[in-house]
Motif scaffolding. Structure first.
Motif, PDB file in Angstrom:
ATOM      1  N   GLU A 167       0.794  -1.231   0.000  1.00 13.32           N
ATOM      2  CA  GLU A 167       0.000   0.000   0.000  1.00 13.32           C
ATOM      3  C   GLU A 167       0.825   1.278   0.000  1.00 13.32           C
ATOM      4  OE1 GLU A 167      -4.070  -1.376   2.345  1.00 13.32           O
ATOM      5  OE2 GLU A 167      -2.520  -0.287   3.443  1.00 13.32           O
ATOM      6  N   LYS A 223       0.404   6.418   1.237  1.00 13.73           N
ATOM      7  CA  LYS A 223      -0.486   5.268   1.137  1.00 13.73           C
ATOM      8  C   LYS A 223      -1.418   5.436  -0.056  1.00 13.73           C
ATOM      9  CE  LYS A 223      -4.240   2.818   3.513  1.00 13.73           C
ATOM     10  NZ  LYS A 223      -5.206   2.866   4.639  1.00 13.73           N
ATOM     11  N   VAL A 307       0.870  -5.357   4.407  1.00 15.41           N
ATOM     12  CA  VAL A 307       0.683  -3.903   4.327  1.00 15.41           C
ATOM     13  C   VAL A 307       1.582  -3.156   5.308  1.00 15.41           C
ATOM     14  CG1 VAL A 307      -1.699  -4.175   3.555  1.00 15.41           C
ATOM     15  CG2 VAL A 307      -1.233  -3.870   5.986  1.00 15.41           C
TER      16      VAL A 307
END
Length: 401
Positions: A167, A223, A307
């Motif tokens: 991400e 992100k 992530v």
């Protein structure tokens, strides 16, 4: 302001509590209709999701409630001043905002907006504008007084684009003019401005600097808002999908008051959720690079290991810091990660009671608003003084803890 004017402003508190968001919504609609050029300075994503209207309503309410002693708002006003400087807000903008704010008060309140009330609010706003312009003038002056400092928007070249997780991607930004960049305090942010053809506007967004200052480049770690076509995700997604190495973006000078207290030698507890680790990573990087002997506790929460950005870089920094402990929380904990310092579930400081309650420590918290609220409440319940708890909310300030 006269005592009568202060009383008139105070008398509007109940109205602001009930109808403050309606007032600020009307205000923004009116201002953008008459001064559409200001859309280039405002985050239109926060206009659509209502965060900016809420933040302004809370700020106006706080000012009305404390009109007898505005000095109690210094910390909040300082935070706003840093944000304004990062957006290149100048004194002339206050005149535009004041004109539309006063007109909005009259249009929303109708007959209740007597000439005396409007005059009282005009005086109150004038004093606030003078205060803010003075504060921001000092911040602008500090920026240009530094080696490599500047005001306004400066072009930077993306020299490196590094994937940190599924991400989060880091962007290494160097001045296109070949000059130096100003140092900054660990925890500060920069504003990045891109042109969005979808909106036919320039749009600024703030991103925390995610490394220690070095005088040559800035690093931001962004992100990707997966599946988002909303304006609040357009800049992040454009950086991920369209901005490549060699491309140019515009930056404002570093700003922000969520900063590491570098002069202290007491322990530091860094608590983050998701991409909220970026300003704390700058703090940790600074502590290690400067050879600090301060005790450091790193607490971070992610949905899962895929992530979780900067897992290895943080481990490498921890190996260089003698007095550092790590605690990692995953919503779902894979069997291979059932090791010391790893926990299943959301970040829960109660589980680490002894490990995180350090004498004279400063606690730095960053993440989504619900995350911040929980950590601050837990720390307070554990006996930590509110003066030792520092937090940064990404986006317009809506938390009052």
């Amino acid at each position: 302001m006269t005592p009568n004017q202060k009383a008139l402003v105070t008398a509007t508190v109940s109205t602001l509590k009930a109808h403050g968001v309606a007032l600020t919504t009307h205000f923004y609609r009116r201002m953008f209709e008459h001064n559409p050029e200001l859309k280039n300075a405002f985050n239109m994503g926060n206009q659509q999701n209502g965060k900016q209207q809420m933040a302004l309503a809370l700020a106006v309410l706080a000012y009305a409630e404390n009109i007898e002693n505005p000095s109690v708002l210094v910390q909040a006003l300082t935070k706003i001043g840093h944000k304004h400087v990062s957006l290149d807000i100048r004194p002339e903008h206050y005149a535009i905002v004041g004109r539309h704010l006063l007109a909005s008060i009259g249009e929303v309140l109708g007959e209740a907006a007597t000439p005396e009330l409007l005059e009282a609010w005009a005086t109150a706003y004038g004093e606030l504008a003078t205060l803010m312009s003075g504060l921001e003038s000092g911040l602008y002056q500090n920026a240009v007084n530094q080696e490599g400092g500047w005001t306004g928007w400066r072009p930077f070249t993306v020299q490196q684009k590094v994937v940190e997780s599924t991400e989060i991607t880091s962007f290494y930004l160097y001045p296109t003019d070949g000059g130096k960049v100003a140092d900054y305090l660990p925890g500060q942010y920069v504003s990045v401005r891109l042109f969005l053809p979808e909106l036919n506007l320039f749009q600024p967004r703030q991103y925390s600097l995610s490394s220690a200052p070095n005088g040559e480049y800035y690093r931001i770690s962004v992100k990707k808002e997966v599946g988002s076509q909303h304006p609040s995700g357009l800049i992040s997604n454009r950086l991920h999908d369209f901005v490549e190495e060699g491309n140019i973006v515009e930056l404002a000078a570093p700003a922000g008051d969520f900063t590491l207290k570098t002069a202290k030698q007491t322990p530091v507890v860094l608590v983050s959720g998701g991409v909220g680790q970026t300003p704390l990573l700058s703090m940790l990087d600074y502590l290690v690079d400067s050879g600090s002997s301060r005790e450091v506790v790193w607490v971070h929460g992610s949905r899962n290991a895929q992530v979780h950005a900067f897992r290895e870089p943080v481990a490498q920094l921890a190996a260089r810091q003698a007095n550092m402990q790590q605690h990692i929380f995953y919503d779902t904990l894979a069997p291979s990660l059932e090791i010391e310092g790893h926990y299943a579930g959301i970040v829960d400081l109660q589980k680490l009671n002894v490990g995180t309650l350090l004498p004279e420590a400063d606690y730095y918290v960053c993440g989504p608003a619900p995350f911040i609220r929980k950590q601050v409440q837990d720390l307070t319940a554990m006996g930590v003084s509110p003066t030792a708890i520092h937090f940064e909310e990404f986006g317009p300030a809506t938390l009052t803890l």
